[in-house]
Write an enzyme that holds these catalytic residues in place. Structure first.
Site, short mmCIF file in Angstrom:
data_model
loop_
_atom_site.label_atom_id
_atom_site.label_comp_id
_atom_site.label_asym_id
_atom_site.label_seq_id
_atom_site.Cartn_x
_atom_site.Cartn_y
_atom_site.Cartn_z
CG HIS A 168 -3.73 -0.19 -3.54
ND1 HIS A 168 -3.98 -1.58 -3.56
CD2 HIS A 168 -3.02 0.02 -2.49
CE1 HIS A 168 -3.09 -2.05 -2.60
NE2 HIS A 168 -2.89 -1.30 -1.77
CD GLU A 169 -2.26 3.71 -1.39
OE1 GLU A 169 -2.28 3.61 -0.12
OE2 GLU A 169 -1.07 2.99 -1.92
CG HIS A 222 -4.82 0.91 2.26
ND1 HIS A 222 -4.86 -0.07 3.12
CD2 HIS A 222 -4.06 0.85 1.31
CE1 HIS A 222 -3.85 -1.04 2.48
NE2 HIS A 222 -3.39 -0.32 1.66
CD GLU A 277 -2.08 -4.54 0.54
OE1 GLU A 277 -2.06 -3.68 1.57
OE2 GLU A 277 -1.83 -4.43 -0.40
#
Lengths: 500, 500
Positions: free
Chosen positions: A265-266, A269, A295
């Site tokens: 997830h990170e 980003h 997001e």
């Protein structure tokens, strides 16, 4: 002085802000990755000083003069200069319209409110937090009156996190989404065909999780030349500067999902920030377009790539190697089903991708009601619990597992939550268009060849930084307005397949 | 305005400087502990911006006005305020007397000179560095003429690192030291009674070295609540703020001394900074009194504590546990002798405590000759090699192992080296007085009870920060002027015992 001189002075001021912001970002990162406790008071003061310097530049008379000159000559200037001046004007207006004393009082209040919220949550007693929430709402209502708004006061708050997105847009999107998902969640809940998740919580050694986190970051295209991975209680991504984009993760030996999916997830980003056009470095355009667009990138990597069954065709073997006792008797299909488990739950940050949007919609509806004066603070816990019952079929047993779970309100962040759900919609719509350009999407993932996917996202999203508004990014990338049907199709298709 | 208002404004400015310095220190620490390479250019610019902010405050007209007002009313003000104003005046004068353009040119030169020095050292060719050194010396000679000096131009440089110490003082101290040590080194070199050091370079696992480094830091009284240990290529101590004093070390699996004694050395620096009077935090008094006083504390811990045989009575068992194959057949006395090996060598930073002062004296004599125009740059390598031959009995085989070994000159740091030797003298004189107050010194070490030693050093040295000049700290602590005989007695006693 000629126009070019003003333009240079303007960008010099932005650059100076970027230097202070680099120091602030590093101090925050350091505070969360192992800075000694005893230094935290001085640290807070240093961050305060540098933040004040940034604020001072952004709201200076000279900044205002430069913005006015540049915008008055917009047609003679490069597009990026005009866009940067517009964003600087937005910051100027946003900050300048609030009387200084009032803002200072508000900052102190949020700091106290966060402490009160922590205590209230520990005691699971909303009444301890209510007086602070009341004041925070009053302040924000006053701020809205200073800033002004169109159509609905809540739009002024939405504009901070997702410029261009309004109550009218969200009402439409969320009502379609609710209509499709609430019945689907009911069916999934009632399904007898549930995955076996018993192996999920078996011990997965921390060192192995760390190795895999590093491995997946590298595989997916995160550049370690311009980044690093560290361990924190609450994982995050932070940009120190354009060549220094860091991610953190958390290792739970009894639940590998925290690290594996959290890191990925990170990673989403971070890949965004690592691929913003370098020409924008040191300006206010070198950032994500919005909370929601950001997001969308993290969710793209987490859900469309890492929770995709084809990802595990490529990598399940790696998991078995890393934790053989845990996985050697689990079939790949069963693993994929287990990491895609969906079920109603109380806590937003632990929710799966199917039920997550409902957590957001509940918060959106409550915030909207607050700022149109349709609900009092006192009534909020009952309203919260009622909505969890209506949408998810469960009733929170306590304030801690209900209205007190999120820190956002204590920090004064009203209008933030919708961006999370918008991220899902953006991601699904981008994925749909990507399939036209990369019809072999699933095969690329099976081959571990993520470069074409990254390049597509960079071309359509990453490179632009804040040059475009979020809804324009989606429209330019997909050829149509934001459309929630792509998310609905994805969720209905995937979860019908898994559960029904 | 009344005097108190000026005083407050003055301290507010110092506090602001301390916030920028915190950010700068953290950025430096981060750059050396794992910051990604790709971000280093932006990082350098951010450090540059914050350093310029510090410089701007220190040399501002307002700062000058405040200093003048406060010093004009010195007798009405607290001692600390007067001392702080005096130090601020020193910074102001030091920075302001150099024309801005000239200073900028000099900063660019040092940056280029450091690159040239690296290349010259790699090629072991002094002539590649000579033109830069020539210019650096010229700049410094001009700076000296701007600053002014008493008696000897080199005094202006000494004053930067060791205020109050002059050529006259050093000539006297160093001539006594040479007279005692040169013959001692000759005897030690000729001695047939040499320690067996063959076990030193056996493999000592890195993880075990790390555990021991952390253990010794804790034992010696370093506060982890206000610090942390990290790994770097070149170990150092840095103060981020009063509650955040960090140390770093390096683990060489084939030479445990690097980590063990290196960590304990940095521990001495850190304990100093962790025990400066908290009332001084955020002012220019919250720092070590001088380079030399700082070095006295690191050397105290490294040499008087950790190379003391009684330390190993307490801890040798720990070493055997950590690396049994290496130590189990080595007797404690033989271990102590080996880690106190003394022999002439070419490289200053690898030298032992007996020969180290001679490396410094050589540099002192050369720098003094440079700034009294007694030697040309061209003649320096020959002069260097001659002195190594005369004092240490060895002749450097190359420029890399000779005149090119230190970075100091490339950075423009002339006048810095003597502080290292002063640190030895300060430490020995302090130790001598400490024995009057703590006659059971060796027994405390054998019991691992370092608290009384730390308290003594805190009372006499640490707490004062920059309130006192270095020579005053020594005089107040020991009741007499700086006296090199204590160092001589220590070295003669210890090395006669070990070798003769």
């Amino acid at each position: 002085m000629d126009l070019h001189t003003y333009e240079k002075e303007f960008f010099d001021l932005l650059k100076r802000v970027s230097h202070y912001e680099e120091a602030i970002a590093l101090m925050h990162w350091d505070s969360r990755t192992g800075a000694p406790k005893k230094g935290s008071d001085d640290r807070a003061e240093s961050i305060g000083q540098l933040s004040a310097d940034v604020f001072q530049i952004q709201t200076s008379d000279r900044m205002k003069e430069l913005i006015d000159i540049l915008l008055a000559h917009a047609e003679e200037l490069p597009e990026d200069t005009v866009k940067a001046a517009e964003l600087a004007k937005k910051d100027y207006d946003h900050n300048k319209k609030i009387p200084e004393d009032e803002y200072r009082e508000y900052v102190i209040l949020t700091s106290k409110a966060e402490t009160a919220w922590e205590e209230a949550r520990a005691a699971s007693d909303f009444s301890m937090f209510a007086p602070y929430l009341e004041k925070l709402i009053d302040f924000n209502k006053r701020f809205i009156s200073y800033w002004g708004y169109e159509d609905h006061p809540y739009n002024a708050l939405l504009d901070i996190f997702e410029p261009g997105v309004t109550v009218k847009v969200l009402d439409q999107l969320f009502s379609e989404l609710k209509e499709a998902i609430i019945p689907l969640v009911k069916k999934v809940t009632a399904s007898g065909n549930k995955p076996d998740t018993s192996f999920i919580t078996k011990t997965f050694p921390k060192e192995k999780q760390k190795d895999l986190s590093l491995y997946f970051l590298k595989e997916l295209g995160y550049e370690f030349d311009g980044g690093r991975l560290d361990e924190t209680v609450h994982p995050f991504m932070t940009t120190i500067n354009r060549g220094d984009v860091r991610v953190t993760t958390r290792y739970d030996e009894n639940d590998f999902r925290t690290a594996i999916f959290g890191t990925i997830h990170e990673c989403g980003h971070a890949i965004y920030e690592q691929n913003i056009d370098e020409a924008l470095s040191g300006t206010n355009l070198s950032d994500g377009a919005s909370m929601g667009i950001h997001e969308s990138q993290s969710l793209f990597y987490e859900n469309f790539i890492a929770r995709n069954q084809h990802f595990w065709t490529a990598y399940y073997e790696k998991m078995i190697e890393a934790s053989p006792d845990q996985f050697q008797d689990v079939k790949r299909e069963d693993f994929v089903r287990a990491v895609n488990e969906a079920k109603p739950s109380f806590i937003r940050i632990e929710a799966d991708e199917l039920t997550y949007p409902l957590h957001i919609i509940i918060r959106y509806e409550i915030e909207k009601a607050i700022f149109s004066n349709e609900v009092t603070v006192e009534e909020l816990p009952a309203l919260w619990n009622q909505k969890y019952h209506d949408y998810l079929g469960i009733t929170p047993p306590s304030d801690a597992k209900g209205i007190l779970q999120d820190v956002h309100w204590a920090g004064g962040d009203f209008g933030y939550f919708p961006s999370y759900a918008l991220g899902y919609m953006y991601a699904a719509q981008l994925k749909n268009t990507m399939l036209d350009d990369l019809p072999e999407f699933d095969q690329l993932i099976e081959r571990g060849d993520f470069e074409p996917i990254k390049q597509w996202l960079t071309e359509k999203v990453h490179q632009h930084g804040r040059r475009k508004m979020p809804l324009d990014i989606i429209k330019d990338a997909t050829g149509e307005e934001l459309n929630v049907q792509y998310l609905i199709e994805y969720l209905v298709g995937k979860y019908s397949n898994l559960y029904l």
